[in-house]
Each structure stands twice: as C-alpha cells, then as structure tokens.
Write an enzyme that holds these catalytic residues in place. Sequence first.
Site, PDB file in Angstrom:
ATOM      1  CG  ASP A 209      46.758  37.668  43.768  1.00 55.78           C
ATOM      2  OD1 ASP A 209      47.127  36.885  42.872  1.00 55.78           O
ATOM      3  OD2 ASP A 209      46.209  38.763  43.534  1.00 55.78           O
TER       4      ASP A 209
ATOM      5  CD  GLU B  53      47.614  34.645  34.487  1.00 59.35           C
ATOM      6  OE1 GLU B  53      48.100  35.399  35.341  1.00 59.35           O
ATOM      7  OE2 GLU B  53      46.740  33.781  34.743  1.00 59.35           O
TER       8      GLU B  53
HETATM    9  O1  KIV Z   1      48.969  34.678  41.732  1.00 58.17           O
HETATM   10  C1  KIV Z   1      49.653  33.936  41.007  1.00 58.17           C
HETATM   11  O2  KIV Z   1      49.925  32.769  41.312  1.00 58.17           O
HETATM   12  C2  KIV Z   1      50.161  34.486  39.753  1.00 58.17           C
HETATM   13  C3  KIV Z   1      50.710  33.528  38.752  1.00 58.17           C
HETATM   14  C4  KIV Z   1      49.606  32.802  38.105  1.00 58.17           C
HETATM   15  C5  KIV Z   1      51.594  34.193  37.776  1.00 58.17           C
HETATM   16  O3  KIV Z   1      50.087  35.670  39.535  1.00 58.17           O
END
Ligand code: KIV
Length: 272
Positions: free
Chosen positions: A52, A189
């Site tokens: 997202d 993260e």
């Molecule tokens: O939305 C995204 O791209 C993510 C990554 C940063 C892991 O969740």
Amino acid sequence: MSSQATPTGRVTVKTLRKYKAGGEKFSSLTAYDASFAAVVEEAGVDVILVGDSLGMVVQGEETTIPVTVDDMIYHSRIVRRGLQRAMLMVDLPFMSYSTPEQALHNAARLMKEGGAEVIKLEWGELQLDMVRRFTECGIPVCAHLGLTPQAYFKMGGYRVQGRDDVTAEHMLADAKALEEAGADILLLECVPSALARMITESVSVPVIGIGAGADTDGQILVLYDILDIAPGKRTRFSKNYMEGSGSILEAIRRYDEEVRARTFPAPEHSFE
Ligand code: KIV
C-alpha cells in the site's frame, strides 16, 4: 532463477521455508505494474509485494491511509500479468480488515480478482484471530510488525520500534503468537538489528526485514527507493542502486545479488 524454486518454477511459501532451513537469503521488492514486475522478476527477485506504499510512491499521497481495496486489486491484477515465477504478496489497506468477516471478504477479493498468493496485514492485537481464520480458510498470510505505516497518526510519525526492553519483549512474544496462530511469513520494519535477529532465530517461519538489519531471512525494499525515483528524502535503510548501474535491470540485479551475498544491508542501513 533460484535453485530452490519448485519443479514448476513458481516460488511459494514452501520455497521460502527451504531457504530459511538451508540458511539461504532471499530478496523481495515492491512493484505496482506489469512492466516493472517483469523486470523485477527477471532480475531474480523471489517475492513481489504490491504494497500500500503505492499510495505514496504512485498516487502521491502523504501516507498509505487513503489507499482502497479497489486500488490494491487494480495494481495486483496488473502486476500479476508481469509475473511467471515470483510469489505475489499483496497488502490489505487501512481499515479493510477491522473485523474477521471484513478481512476474509477483502482477502478473498485480493486473491480472486487480484491474483494475490499471500495476504499481508499490519499487526495489531486484534489480528491474532484473523490470522487463525485466514489459516483455517487456507489463505497464506504475512504479518507485518514493528513500524506499521497504517498506524502513522497513532505512532505520531515513522519511528524505529522495539528499542526498549518492554516493547522488544512484546514484539518477540507477538511474533511467536503469530507463528502459533498460523502466520506463514513475518515482516519486520524498522526494528533494531539485534531484536530482528532474535525474532528470526525464535520462529521457524521465514522473516523478511526492511530496516531490520542483515540477519532476517529475506530483505524487502520499495522499488522506487532503490531506483531513486521516490519523492522526498530517501530513508536510511534503503540504497540507491541506480548509482553505478547502466540500466534498471542491472540495478535490481545488484540489489538481489547483494542480499543473497549478505552485503546488503550494511550497518549504515540498519538501526541499533
Ligand atoms: O507497503 C509497502 O510497500 C510495505 C513495505 C515497505 C514492506 O509494506
């Protein structure tokens, strides 16, 4: 192509488990359309995430919060068309999984209409039940812990998580509970490297890291960050792979190779 892919060539959750068991690292990247997805796959990346984050890097929003399920389905469907081998993981966006019924309904849409193979959701206490329900229904699930961007306003910004003993112990306990509930993959993260290592060693499911040090089983970054086309300041945990590369394909190949060779992330991309 990876030596650990299935006989049909498709990367699955089982492939990632084999990597973990064999101590082999794997790479993952986001993609949001068919053309980039095909190049990312050609470069050797095993897992493609329709994140997202598309709200920020594609739509120009300030956070991921405005992204809808229909947006995710659209991008997932077009990414799917660019892939033959890599595993396709897709995010459930903000407030699309606030009850188990809503979560199942939207996960089913991402799989049936978007071609998703693994559904990713950001971790909160409520989600343990959802992970159990997903598992009962045969939906592969990735639980995202640490910095969870959908909680941007609740967290008061994007900050490293798990720096003190209490939150670190909590995250370790959450990771174990999520594995117990049936999570197939964990994603960490912005977590201190030592905590990420402890979590990775404490669970048998593959752990993917972003800003979580070099010891997670896999690494993930946002495609536009490594190609240096993301708006705003680049995050500390990312790296501009266009620097010194003659093409986008070469840049992504270098990322994949550095992850497998354990030279990315370096200490300067990690947190203590
Ligand atoms: O939305 C995204 O791209 C993510 C990554 C940063 C892991 O969740």
